[in-house]
Design an enzyme around this catalytic site. Structure first.
Site, PDB file in Angstrom:
ATOM      1  N   ASP A  97     -15.216  -7.864   0.399  1.00 53.55           N
ATOM      2  CA  ASP A  97     -14.212  -7.021   1.032  1.00 53.55           C
ATOM      3  C   ASP A  97     -14.846  -6.435   2.286  1.00 53.55           C
ATOM      4  O   ASP A  97     -15.985  -5.968   2.255  1.00 53.55           O
ATOM      5  CB  ASP A  97     -13.818  -5.886   0.067  1.00 53.55           C
ATOM      6  CG  ASP A  97     -12.329  -5.638   0.054  1.00 53.55           C
ATOM      7  OD1 ASP A  97     -11.791  -5.325   1.134  1.00 53.55           O
ATOM      8  OD2 ASP A  97     -11.714  -5.740  -1.013  1.00 53.55           O
ATOM      9  N   ASP A 185      -9.724  -5.457   4.805  1.00 48.80           N
ATOM     10  CA  ASP A 185      -8.885  -4.330   4.439  1.00 48.80           C
ATOM     11  C   ASP A 185      -8.054  -3.849   5.643  1.00 48.80           C
ATOM     12  O   ASP A 185      -8.620  -3.612   6.721  1.00 48.80           O
ATOM     13  CB  ASP A 185      -9.808  -3.196   3.965  1.00 48.80           C
ATOM     14  CG  ASP A 185      -9.069  -2.096   3.249  1.00 48.80           C
ATOM     15  OD1 ASP A 185      -8.528  -2.354   2.161  1.00 48.80           O
ATOM     16  OD2 ASP A 185      -9.047  -0.962   3.768  1.00 48.80           O
TER      17      ASP A 185
HETATM   18  C1  NOJ Z   1      -6.089  -1.178   1.067  1.00 47.09           C
HETATM   19  C2  NOJ Z   1      -6.872  -1.287  -0.192  1.00 47.09           C
HETATM   20  O1  NOJ Z   1      -6.461  -2.427  -0.882  1.00 47.09           O
HETATM   21  C3  NOJ Z   1      -6.648  -0.008  -0.952  1.00 47.09           C
HETATM   22  O2  NOJ Z   1      -7.141  -0.066  -2.264  1.00 47.09           O
HETATM   23  C4  NOJ Z   1      -7.270   1.105  -0.166  1.00 47.09           C
HETATM   24  O3  NOJ Z   1      -6.975   2.329  -0.779  1.00 47.09           O
HETATM   25  C5  NOJ Z   1      -6.759   1.133   1.271  1.00 47.09           C
HETATM   26  N1  NOJ Z   1      -6.652  -0.160   1.874  1.00 47.09           N
HETATM   27  C6  NOJ Z   1      -7.679   1.957   2.124  1.00 47.09           C
HETATM   28  O4  NOJ Z   1      -8.904   1.290   2.289  1.00 47.09           O
END
Ligand code: NOJ
Length: 530
Positions: A97, A185
């Site tokens: 990630d 992300d």
């Molecule tokens: C998307 C992620 O999948 C989620 O879990 C997270 O809270 C937010 N982005 C912020 O990083």
């Protein structure tokens, strides 16, 4: 470079909830290593790890304090290297990630490189995704900083070339280590409109989703980093249409391989707010997925998913997690896995894991859920109404520990799990995954079929029975082959006309030469013809 990721299936691991090897109640890297044979048996090609970097865990690792260090609870860099080797030894790939829209406020950059962040004398009225204003006042600096997520997740300033270089350097460091790509992300939020203005209802998304320079930055990242390696990339991109998705993923644009759309995940909400519940209208789902199948058929590439660590469990959401749990889990898998794109399986989906209902708000851990609870309570919404929202849409539904067995804590941990195990672990667990009728074995077949049949990768898509509110049927065609996929999204029997060809998979053992064909509750079947 070959586009190997077009024939791959990805399995997402949320390390905190996957397998705890040392009894501290928190999943860890050694725990993942213990389960690699299970994953290899499923046949998945790529493992995507939700963040394993050092983090104060305001948002379970999506708030990174140090990109070059593994979170203590998860293990060490030596454990990570062992994991990478063991994954590769089984012929699988490992995707990390990449969280670079923001860091933790505890990242050294926040104090040493304040110009890596976004500051204003006056905040806008934008609301953060986790509730409250998206700006927080910083006493020392006497200014506000932007945080689209929690106030411990300050947004990075991508306009600053020095920041971009620091990010690229970090990406190269991981790729040089041998990781096979990145899930990025909220990557479509890295470019903010420099004008930043107040927005109706505090929804500033048109000023930061797919912002003015996002393609410039991604092209630069691709040129400097991604194109130098044989890897896969997928960008998380809320608020993106198929046309924009083509811009991100068309090969000649040299940005990303694929993105995650959210449109199909937003169909069971009545407004822009995810907690504003509404039942799914199957026709909306069919037409939405059709739009994406057509929109990215010739150019770009789709990712296919029902679940991830932010979404409720699909069998509870679009299926039936009671009487027809096994049937509907297999039906949903069929419906998704015969489409064009790269499928993603989220841990536990292959077991038909369900949503959870904890009796007390104290059992919930997710910052989004807890903030929402407080806000709604202050606004006068009753406890019961709020809990209903959490049971339906809360992210902790996906984050309860993996149910490996019927032993205490579902075999996840010998300690006290950081979040309670779903009490249905005694019945729903991985113990019988080798049973030929298990959901696991069904997924295994789907993954193998994708590898063996080019039509699944390349065929075009035609929606059938558009007006039917319970049946999701489509045809894939390629050269002189066709696949016909029928999925009953209801607990009613449905009469259909006979399908020609050979049945290649289905979730009920039947259909021979009857004249009248009736789909059973949540039945799925796929016919192949040449
Ligand atoms: C998307 C992620 O999948 C989620 O879990 C997270 O809270 C937010 N982005 C912020 O990083």
């Amino acid at each position: 470079m070959t586009e190997w990721w077009k024939k791959s299936t990805v399995y997402q691991i949320y390390p905190r909830s996957f397998m705890d090897s040392n009894g501290d109640g928190i999943g860890d890297i050694q725990g993942i290593i213990q389960k690699l044979d299970y994953l290899s048996e499923l046949g998945v090609d790529i493992l995507w790890l939700s963040p394993v970097y050092d983090s104060p865990n305001d948002d379970n690792g999506y708030d990174i304090r140090d990109y070059y260090k593994i979170m203590n609870e998860f293990g060490t860099m030596t454990d990570f290297d062992e994991l990478l080797n063991q994954v590769h030894a089984r012929g699988m790939k490992l995707v990390m990630d990449l969280v670079v829209n923001h860091t933790s406020d505890e990242h050294a950059w926040f104090s040493d490189h304040p110009d890596f962040y976004i500051w204003r004398d006056q905040p806008t009225n934008w609301r953060s995704f986790f509730g409250g204003l998206a700006w927080d006042f910083h006493e020392e600096r006497n200014q506000y900083y932007l945080h689209l997520f929690s106030k411990k997740q300050p947004d990075l300033n991508w306009e600053n070339p020095e920041l971009r270089n620091a990010v690229y350097q970090m990406m190269r460091w991981w790729l040089d280590k041998g990781v096979d790509g990145f899930r990025m992300d909220v990557i479509n939020m890295i470019s903010k409109d420099p004008q930043m203005k107040d927005a109706p209802n505090g929804d500033g998304s048109s000023q930061f989703m797919n912002g003015p320079n996002v393609h410039t930055y991604l092209k630069e990242m691709n040129k400097q980093v991604l194109s130098q390696y044989d890897i896969v990339t997928v960008g998380e991109s809320p608020g993106t249409t198929p046309k924009e998705a083509r811009d991100y993923t068309a090969a000649q644009n040299q940005e990303l391989n694929m993105i995650f759309t959210f449109e199909h995940m937003d169909l069971d909400q009545a407004s822009g707010e995810k907690w504003d519940l509404k039942p799914l209208d199957l026709i909306d789902l069919k037409e939405n997925l059709e739009k994406w199948q057509h929109g990215l058929h010739d150019e770009g590439w789709n990712s296919l998913y029902w679940n991830n660590h932010d979404q409720p469990r699909i069998v509870s959401r679009f299926g039936n997690d009671q009487q027809w749990r096994v049937e509907s889990a297999k039906m949903l898998a069929t419906c998704l896995h015969f489409m064009q794109g790269t499928p993603y399986i989220y841990q536990g989906e292959e077991l038909g894991m369900t949503n959870v209902k904890f009796g007390s708000i104290a059992a919930y851990k997710d910052i989004e859920t807890l903030n929402m609870y407080k806000e709604k309570q202050q606004a006068g919404v009753s406890h019961d109404d709020i809990m209903k929202k959490i049971y339906t849409k809360g992210r902790d539904n996906a984050r309860t520990p993996m149910q490996w067995s019927d032993e205490e804590n579902g075999g996840f941990s010998t300690g006290t799990p950081w979040i309670q195990v779903n009490p249905n672990y005694t019945e729903i667990n991985a113990l019988k995954y080798r049973d030929p009728n298990s959901i696991f074995q069904y997924y295994k077949k789907l993954i193998a079929l994708r590898k063996n049949m080019d039509i699944i990768t390349y065929g075009d898509f035609t929606l059938l029975h558009r007006e039917d509110e319970e049946l999701f049927a489509y045809r894939r065609s390629w050269q002189d082959e066709t696949l016909t996929v029928y999925c009953n999204f209801s607990s009613k029997s449905k009469r259909i006309t006979r399908l020609e060809g050979k049945k290649i998979i289905g979730n009920y053992p039947r259909h021979t030469d009857e004249d009248e064909w009736v789909l059973k509750p949540y039945e799925a079947m796929v016919y192949y013809q040449q």
